[in-house]
Design a protein around this motif. Structure first.
Motif, PDB file in Angstrom:
ATOM      1  N   GLY A 157       0.827  -1.195   0.000  1.00 42.71           N
ATOM      2  CA  GLY A 157       0.000   0.000   0.000  1.00 42.71           C
ATOM      3  C   GLY A 157       0.864   1.247   0.000  1.00 42.71           C
ATOM      4  O   GLY A 157       2.073   1.190   0.239  1.00 42.71           O
ATOM      5  N   ARG A 158       0.239   2.361  -0.230  1.00 42.70           N
ATOM      6  CA  ARG A 158       0.948   3.636  -0.344  1.00 42.70           C
ATOM      7  C   ARG A 158       1.784   3.964   0.890  1.00 42.70           C
ATOM      8  O   ARG A 158       2.871   4.522   0.792  1.00 42.70           O
ATOM      9  N   TYR A 159       1.291   3.606   2.059  1.00 44.82           N
ATOM     10  CA  TYR A 159       1.973   3.952   3.296  1.00 44.82           C
ATOM     11  C   TYR A 159       2.622   2.750   3.979  1.00 44.82           C
ATOM     12  O   TYR A 159       3.046   2.845   5.129  1.00 44.82           O
ATOM     13  N   ASP A 160       2.713   1.633   3.285  1.00 43.98           N
ATOM     14  CA  ASP A 160       3.314   0.427   3.865  1.00 43.98           C
ATOM     15  C   ASP A 160       4.835   0.530   3.921  1.00 43.98           C
ATOM     16  O   ASP A 160       5.464   1.057   2.997  1.00 43.98           O
ATOM     17  N   GLY A 161       5.407  -0.031   4.978  1.00 40.75           N
ATOM     18  CA  GLY A 161       6.855  -0.191   5.057  1.00 40.75           C
ATOM     19  C   GLY A 161       7.279  -1.354   4.167  1.00 40.75           C
ATOM     20  O   GLY A 161       6.442  -2.115   3.667  1.00 40.75           O
TER      21      GLY A 161
END
Length: 167
Positions: free
Chosen positions: A46-50
């Motif tokens: 996802g866009r904000y996944d590490g």
């Protein structure tokens, strides 16, 4: 050969999981009741996944699949030796490491199956195209959504029909 050696034959195992590892992972499972189910699951970050989130989601997915359809007693996966790009290679390696560690922790035997072996078994050609793999799965009565699911079906059928390479 992995630490967890596979049983003498894939046919002696009740629940078998077959995987085509990648960002879009194809899967097929033969349950304890003999029913084969398959699909594709996305591990796109996802866009904000590490960086490690896709592997944590993969671990959680395996655990849930094992809980709902298992217990999984053997795992076969497509063993890829060459990748089109560096990113695909890194994703495959991370998924394979996650899978094998997950299986080792649970004492589940696993085996990689070379791409050419899978394609040859499914189509009669070791270098079959993605469409040929989809067509081969359809000819066997399956309805794969894409080549990833078709490959997972082919891996599962190879494991069952060749007794995990021993037949």
């Amino acid at each position: 050969m992995p630490t967890n050696a596979l049983p003498q034959t894939a046919g002696s195992v009740r629940t078998i999981l077959a995987l085509d590892l990648g960002t879009a992972t194809g899967w097929a499972i033969r349950g304890y009741d003999g029913l084969i189910t398959s699909g594709t699951v996305s591990f796109r970050p996802g866009r904000y996944d590490g960086g490690g989130m896709r592997y944590l989601r993969f671990t959680n997915w395996l655990t849930e699949l094992d809980r709902l359809s298992g217990p999984v007693e053997a795992i076969y996966f497509e063993e890829v030796r060459r990748h089109a790009g560096t990113d695909a290679s890194h994703v495959y390696g991370g998924l394979m490491a996650t899978l094998t560690a997950w299986a080792e922790l649970r004492g589940i035997p696993y085996q990689g199956v070379p791409v050419g072996t899978i394609k040859l078994h499914a189509t009669g050609k070791g270098n079959a195209s993605k469409q040929a793999m989809i067509d081969a799965a359809r000819a066997r009565g399956f309805h794969p959504a894409d080549d990833n699911e078709a490959d997972a079906i082919a891996i599962l059928l190879w494991a069952l029909e060749s007794k995990g390479g021993l037949g």
